[in-house]
Write a protein that holds these residues in place. Structure first.
Motif, short mmCIF file in Angstrom:
data_model
loop_
_atom_site.label_atom_id
_atom_site.label_comp_id
_atom_site.label_asym_id
_atom_site.label_seq_id
_atom_site.Cartn_x
_atom_site.Cartn_y
_atom_site.Cartn_z
N ALA A 143 0.83 -1.20 0.00
CA ALA A 143 0.00 0.00 0.00
C ALA A 143 0.87 1.25 0.00
O ALA A 143 2.04 1.21 0.37
CB ALA A 143 -0.93 0.01 1.21
N ALA A 144 0.26 2.36 -0.43
CA ALA A 144 0.94 3.65 -0.45
C ALA A 144 -0.07 4.74 -0.14
O ALA A 144 -1.27 4.58 -0.38
CB ALA A 144 1.59 3.89 -1.82
N ALA A 145 0.42 5.87 0.38
CA ALA A 145 -0.47 6.98 0.71
C ALA A 145 0.29 8.29 0.62
O ALA A 145 1.52 8.34 0.77
CB ALA A 145 -1.04 6.81 2.12
N LEU A 146 -0.47 9.37 0.35
CA LEU A 146 0.08 10.72 0.34
C LEU A 146 -0.94 11.66 0.97
O LEU A 146 -2.14 11.42 0.91
CB LEU A 146 0.36 11.21 -1.09
CG LEU A 146 1.25 10.36 -2.00
CD1 LEU A 146 0.41 9.46 -2.89
CD2 LEU A 146 2.13 11.25 -2.87
N VAL A 147 -0.45 12.75 1.55
CA VAL A 147 -1.32 13.82 2.03
C VAL A 147 -1.11 15.02 1.12
O VAL A 147 -0.01 15.56 1.02
CB VAL A 147 -1.00 14.20 3.49
CG1 VAL A 147 -1.90 15.35 3.94
CG2 VAL A 147 -1.19 13.00 4.41
N VAL A 148 -2.17 15.41 0.43
CA VAL A 148 -2.15 16.55 -0.49
C VAL A 148 -2.78 17.73 0.24
O VAL A 148 -3.92 17.63 0.72
CB VAL A 148 -2.89 16.22 -1.80
CG1 VAL A 148 -2.94 17.43 -2.71
CG2 VAL A 148 -2.21 15.04 -2.50
N SER A 149 -2.06 18.86 0.32
CA SER A 149 -2.42 19.87 1.31
C SER A 149 -2.29 21.30 0.81
O SER A 149 -1.46 21.61 -0.04
CB SER A 149 -1.53 19.68 2.54
OG SER A 149 -1.72 20.69 3.50
N ALA A 150 -3.13 22.18 1.39
CA ALA A 150 -3.00 23.62 1.17
C ALA A 150 -2.08 24.24 2.20
O ALA A 150 -1.73 25.42 2.08
CB ALA A 150 -4.37 24.28 1.26
N ASP A 151 -1.68 23.49 3.21
CA ASP A 151 -0.84 24.00 4.30
C ASP A 151 0.53 23.34 4.21
O ASP A 151 0.89 22.50 5.03
CB ASP A 151 -1.49 23.71 5.65
CG ASP A 151 -2.85 24.38 5.78
OD1 ASP A 151 -2.92 25.60 5.56
OD2 ASP A 151 -3.83 23.67 6.06
N ALA A 152 1.28 23.72 3.21
CA ALA A 152 2.55 23.06 2.94
C ALA A 152 3.61 23.50 3.94
O ALA A 152 3.86 24.70 4.11
CB ALA A 152 3.02 23.38 1.53
N PRO A 153 4.26 22.56 4.60
CA PRO A 153 5.39 22.93 5.45
C PRO A 153 6.59 23.31 4.60
O PRO A 153 6.63 23.01 3.40
CB PRO A 153 5.66 21.64 6.24
CG PRO A 153 5.20 20.55 5.32
CD PRO A 153 4.03 21.11 4.58
N ALA A 154 7.55 23.97 5.21
CA ALA A 154 8.77 24.34 4.47
C ALA A 154 9.43 23.09 3.91
O ALA A 154 9.54 22.07 4.60
CB ALA A 154 9.73 25.07 5.40
N GLY A 155 9.83 23.15 2.65
CA GLY A 155 10.52 22.04 2.03
C GLY A 155 9.64 21.01 1.38
O GLY A 155 10.13 20.01 0.86
N ALA A 156 8.32 21.24 1.36
CA ALA A 156 7.41 20.29 0.70
C ALA A 156 7.32 20.60 -0.79
O ALA A 156 7.29 21.77 -1.17
CB ALA A 156 6.02 20.37 1.33
N PRO A 157 7.27 19.58 -1.65
CA PRO A 157 7.14 19.83 -3.09
C PRO A 157 5.70 20.19 -3.46
O PRO A 157 4.75 19.62 -2.93
CB PRO A 157 7.55 18.50 -3.72
CG PRO A 157 7.27 17.48 -2.68
CD PRO A 157 7.45 18.15 -1.35
N PHE A 158 5.57 21.13 -4.37
CA PHE A 158 4.26 21.58 -4.84
C PHE A 158 3.86 20.83 -6.11
O PHE A 158 4.71 20.50 -6.95
CB PHE A 158 4.28 23.08 -5.13
CG PHE A 158 4.37 23.93 -3.90
CD1 PHE A 158 3.22 24.43 -3.30
CD2 PHE A 158 5.60 24.23 -3.34
CE1 PHE A 158 3.29 25.21 -2.15
CE2 PHE A 158 5.69 25.00 -2.19
CZ PHE A 158 4.53 25.50 -1.59
N LEU A 159 2.57 20.57 -6.25
CA LEU A 159 2.01 20.04 -7.49
C LEU A 159 1.69 21.24 -8.39
O LEU A 159 0.78 22.00 -8.10
CB LEU A 159 0.75 19.24 -7.19
CG LEU A 159 0.99 17.90 -6.47
CD1 LEU A 159 -0.27 17.44 -5.76
CD2 LEU A 159 1.48 16.84 -7.44
N VAL A 160 2.45 21.40 -9.45
CA VAL A 160 2.33 22.62 -10.26
C VAL A 160 1.74 22.36 -11.64
O VAL A 160 1.47 23.31 -12.39
CB VAL A 160 3.69 23.34 -10.38
CG1 VAL A 160 4.16 23.82 -9.01
CG2 VAL A 160 4.75 22.43 -11.03
N GLY A 161 1.57 21.11 -12.01
CA GLY A 161 0.98 20.81 -13.31
C GLY A 161 0.43 19.40 -13.33
O GLY A 161 0.99 18.50 -12.70
N SER A 162 -0.68 19.22 -14.03
CA SER A 162 -1.25 17.87 -14.18
C SER A 162 -2.02 17.82 -15.49
O SER A 162 -2.51 18.83 -15.98
CB SER A 162 -2.16 17.52 -13.00
OG SER A 162 -3.19 18.48 -12.83
N GLY A 163 -2.09 16.63 -16.06
CA GLY A 163 -2.80 16.47 -17.32
C GLY A 163 -3.18 15.02 -17.56
O GLY A 163 -2.52 14.11 -17.06
#
Length: 388
Positions: free
Chosen positions: A214-234
């Motif tokens: 299994a795998a999981a991620l937390v996608v957030s509007a409250d990004a801590p310092a050093g977190a990568p941003f999702l800047v493009g999707s298609g």
């Protein structure tokens, strides 16, 4: 729109994990992701899950929410085959960017190997992606469909069976340095060539294993310092059944990636770490080439030249990919995203190399190169005008 980041990631070992079902494995990965983000369960207000062939529940998202003890404002399960992992992250990004949710837990997993029926059950279920009238009655399996592609592509671009074997060896070398990988024994091109034939020209080692995990991620509007941003999707969906596909040079990967890069205002040559779907050696080969990271027919040559090495190249699937870390369904594709995030946050351990990437790219493929989803990540939110 609100900048959106990946706040935490979680990944279980992949392989034979006796005594744990879909909900157990999803819970383990989700707990790891929350711990990585430093969050309690109550911080989650959105939930996106995949599907499970071992637990084909009609309402898997709310089933998991109840099991895990969260009460999200939004919950949905989606199914796009191998593209589901990237598709779930794309949906979570849209939910957060629009303000619908603040933090979305994206999670998938299953005991695909050890469930009742095991591998045979999974193979039977997966084979149904074929056309009900024109493909399935002939008894084809997923490896058979990809073997047809391998033959066609090899004839078009000179890709040999030995070239495909290079991909398998490359992924196994990476898995040997990744804790929790399903397959870690060293292999050579000769080993791949000598492994049991599955569907000509594919052999056993050209194919990913069936795993639990299994795998999981937390996608957030409250990004801590050093977190990568999702800047493009298609996304792109040019066909469902391989018998209806018409263009060997354009299955949809380049369309999905083009949309993601355009939104991010970035180009493929700027990417510094890659997570590319690799259910079979031919899958990785065709995707890398359609996406433009390698010239047509040159993936093996690029691997030998070190283009995708962890240090000095563009790190590719450094966890071992589906071919060696393993493939428990939706979580298999998600593991690529987890590994890219770990590189970008400096948490890839001995796989890190000498630099921390500023830009990353992930691509998932569902069906027989049918559904395509691309994600572009960056260490800072993008404010520049998108590329035309």
């Amino acid at each position: 729109m609100t900048p959106v980041a990946i706040e935490g990631v979680g990944l279980t070992p992949f392989g034979r994990l006796e005594g744990r079902d879909t909900l157990d494995l999803m819970s383990e990965a989700a707990t790891l992701a929350l711990a990585d983000a430093g969050l309690e369960r109550g911080a989650i207000d959105g939930l996106v899950t995949g599907y499970s062939t071992a637990m084909p529940h009609l309402m898997l998202a709310t089933l998991f929410a109840e099991h895990f003890g969260i009460r999200p404002h939004y919950a949905q399960a989606i199914q796009m085959g191998g593209a589901t992992g990237c598709g779930m992250v794309m949906l979570a990004r849209l939910l957060v960017a629009s303000g619908q949710c603040r933090r979305v837990l994206v999670v998938a997993g299953e005991n695909r190997l050890t469930n009742t029926g095991g591998r045979d059950s999974a193979i039977q279920t997966l084979s149904q992606v074929g056309h009900a009238r024109h493909e399935v009655p002939h008894g084809a399996t997923i490896p058979a469909y990809y073997a047809l592609l391998a033959s066609l592509y090899g004839n078009a671009y000179g890709t040999s069976e030995e070239d495909l074997a290079e991909v398998a060896v490359f992924m196994r070398d990476h898995a040997a340095r990744m804790e929790g990988a399903h397959l870690t024994d060293a292999i050579t091109v000769a080993d791949v060539m000598g492994s049991r034939p599955i569907a000509t020209p594919l052999k056993m080692m050209d194919c990913c294993p069936i795993s639990d995990g299994a795998a999981a991620l937390v996608v957030s509007a409250d990004a801590p310092a050093g977190a990568p941003f999702l800047v493009g999707s298609g996304q792109a969906h040019r066909h469902q059944h391989i018998s209806v596909a018409t263009d060997i040079d354009r299955f949809g990967a380049s369309d999905a990636a083009g949309r993601a890069f355009a939104e991010a205002g970035l180009a493929p040559e700027q990417m510094e770490v890659l997570g590319i779907y690799d259910s079979f050696t031919i899958t990785a080969t065709m995707l890398l080439e359609e996406l433009g990271f390698s010239p047509r027919g040159k993936t093996a040559e690029d691997i030998r030249a070190g283009r995708y090495a962890s240090d000095g190249g563009i790190p590719l699937n450094t966890h071992g990919g589906l071919l060696s870390y393993g493939h428990p369904g939706v979580a298999g594709g998600m593991a690529h995203i987890v590994e890219v995030v770990r590189h970008m946050t400096g948490k890839a351990g001995g796989r890190q190399g000498s630099r921390r990437p500023g830009f990353g790219f992930c691509h998932g493929d569902g069906g027989i190169l049918s559904a395509h989803v691309s994600l572009v990540l960056a260490m800072e939110p993008r404010t520049a005008e998108p590329r035309p």
